[in-house]
Design a protein around this motif. Structure first.
Motif, PDB file in Angstrom:
ATOM      1  N   LEU A  77     -78.195  54.869 -29.769  1.00  0.00           N
ATOM      2  CA  LEU A  77     -78.701  56.063 -30.458  1.00  0.00           C
ATOM      3  C   LEU A  77     -80.216  56.023 -30.633  1.00  0.00           C
ATOM      4  CD1 LEU A  77     -75.966  56.632 -33.178  1.00  0.00           C
ATOM      5  CD2 LEU A  77     -76.649  58.232 -31.398  1.00  0.00           C
TER       6      LEU A  77
ATOM      7  N   ASP B 129     -82.045  56.372 -27.114  1.00  0.00           N
ATOM      8  CA  ASP B 129     -81.883  57.705 -26.530  1.00  0.00           C
ATOM      9  C   ASP B 129     -82.570  58.782 -27.360  1.00  0.00           C
ATOM     10  OD1 ASP B 129     -80.558  56.767 -24.329  1.00  0.00           O
ATOM     11  OD2 ASP B 129     -78.561  57.347 -25.021  1.00  0.00           O
ATOM     12  N   LEU B 130     -82.538  58.659 -28.683  1.00  0.00           N
ATOM     13  CA  LEU B 130     -83.243  59.634 -29.513  1.00  0.00           C
ATOM     14  C   LEU B 130     -84.760  59.496 -29.380  1.00  0.00           C
ATOM     15  CD1 LEU B 130     -81.044  59.769 -32.736  1.00  0.00           C
ATOM     16  CD2 LEU B 130     -81.299  61.516 -30.961  1.00  0.00           C
TER      17      LEU B 130
ATOM     18  N   PHE C  46     -85.562  61.304 -26.252  1.00  0.00           N
ATOM     19  CA  PHE C  46     -85.545  62.743 -26.533  1.00  0.00           C
ATOM     20  C   PHE C  46     -86.850  63.172 -27.211  1.00  0.00           C
ATOM     21  CE2 PHE C  46     -84.630  65.952 -29.853  1.00  0.00           C
ATOM     22  CZ  PHE C  46     -84.409  67.046 -29.035  1.00  0.00           C
ATOM     23  N   GLY C  47     -87.278  62.423 -28.216  1.00  0.00           N
ATOM     24  CA  GLY C  47     -88.516  62.748 -28.916  1.00  0.00           C
ATOM     25  C   GLY C  47     -89.738  62.702 -28.016  1.00  0.00           C
TER      26      GLY C  47
ATOM     27  N   LEU D 176     -80.800  64.565 -24.815  1.00  0.00           N
ATOM     28  CA  LEU D 176     -79.999  64.678 -26.033  1.00  0.00           C
ATOM     29  C   LEU D 176     -78.502  64.682 -25.704  1.00  0.00           C
ATOM     30  CD1 LEU D 176     -80.100  64.950 -29.097  1.00  0.00           C
ATOM     31  CD2 LEU D 176     -80.117  67.432 -28.787  1.00  0.00           C
TER      32      LEU D 176
ATOM     33  N   CYS E 101     -77.515  61.192 -24.927  1.00  0.00           N
ATOM     34  CA  CYS E 101     -77.416  60.403 -26.163  1.00  0.00           C
ATOM     35  C   CYS E 101     -76.061  60.608 -26.829  1.00  0.00           C
ATOM     36  CB  CYS E 101     -78.545  60.801 -27.106  1.00  0.00           C
ATOM     37  SG  CYS E 101     -78.459  60.032 -28.726  1.00  0.00           S
TER      38      CYS E 101
ATOM     39  N   SER F 120     -73.060  57.701 -26.672  1.00  0.00           N
ATOM     40  CA  SER F 120     -72.609  57.146 -27.947  1.00  0.00           C
ATOM     41  C   SER F 120     -71.114  57.383 -28.157  1.00  0.00           C
ATOM     42  CB  SER F 120     -73.389  57.768 -29.100  1.00  0.00           C
ATOM     43  OG  SER F 120     -74.761  57.520 -28.947  1.00  0.00           O
TER      44      SER F 120
END
Length: 182
Positions: free
Chosen positions: A12, A15-16, A19-20, A150, A153, A157
């Protein structure tokens, strides 16, 4: 909770972060303007320094790391331990395939954005001809990569969770051969 919480948190987090960074690449959209030389013979493109290339490159690497963590933690779904038959195994298979599809699309979009962002035209045309085309990356390229990052992610998960849920407390019965005296 089934599986390793640390592995799920790592997936998480990485991957986040990807994304950011992809969103950051959208925000630092490169721009260009036409300039002419002192003699007014050549027109060329002058590019504003941008961070989109660096942000997109780091997002690409982080997305790859997140997928690698999930693959190594689950032993690539097909090479690992036996899974309990049922809904969790079927769900894990569907999520595994879906996460790989979205991962490939996200990586392709990021790579396309990187190539477009890194491409800068130089001296292209004589002044009295048509002005050069100052190629810049479209915002949609990094937006698509952020959306698919996203999706990756969430799917990765969920895949790891379903995989570990199907793996918990499942032991194959050992084959027993009765050894009785004749």
């Amino acid at each position: 909770m089934a599986g390793s919480t640390a592995v799920l948190a790592a997936i998480l987090l990485v991957d986040l972060a990807a994304f950011g960074l992809a969103i950051g690449a959208v925000q630092s959209h490169p721009s260009a303007r036409l300039e002419t030389d002192e003699r007014k013979e050549w027109t060329y493109c002058v590019y504003r320094p941008d961070a989109a290339t660096a942000l997109g490159g780091v997002a690409l690497a982080l997305l790859l790391v997140g997928q690698a963590v999930a693959v190594f933690a689950s032993r690539c779904f097909c090479c690992g331990a036996a899974l309990r038959p049922g809904g969790a195994r079927a769900c894990a298979l569907i999520l595994f395939l879906s996460s790989w599809v979205t991962f490939i699309v996200a990586e392709a979009c990021l790579l396309a954005g990187l190539v477009q962002s890194a491409y800068h035209t130089g001296y292209r045309r004589v002044f009295f001809e048509n002005p050069p085309d100052c190629a810049t990356v479209r915002k949609g390229t990094f937006v698509a990569s952020a959306a698919f990052a996203l999706f990756t992610c969430v799917l990765t998960s969920a895949y790891y969770y379903c995989f570990s849920k199907a793996r918990v407390n499942f032991h194959r019965q050992q084959a027993t051969i009765g050894m009785t005296p004749l």
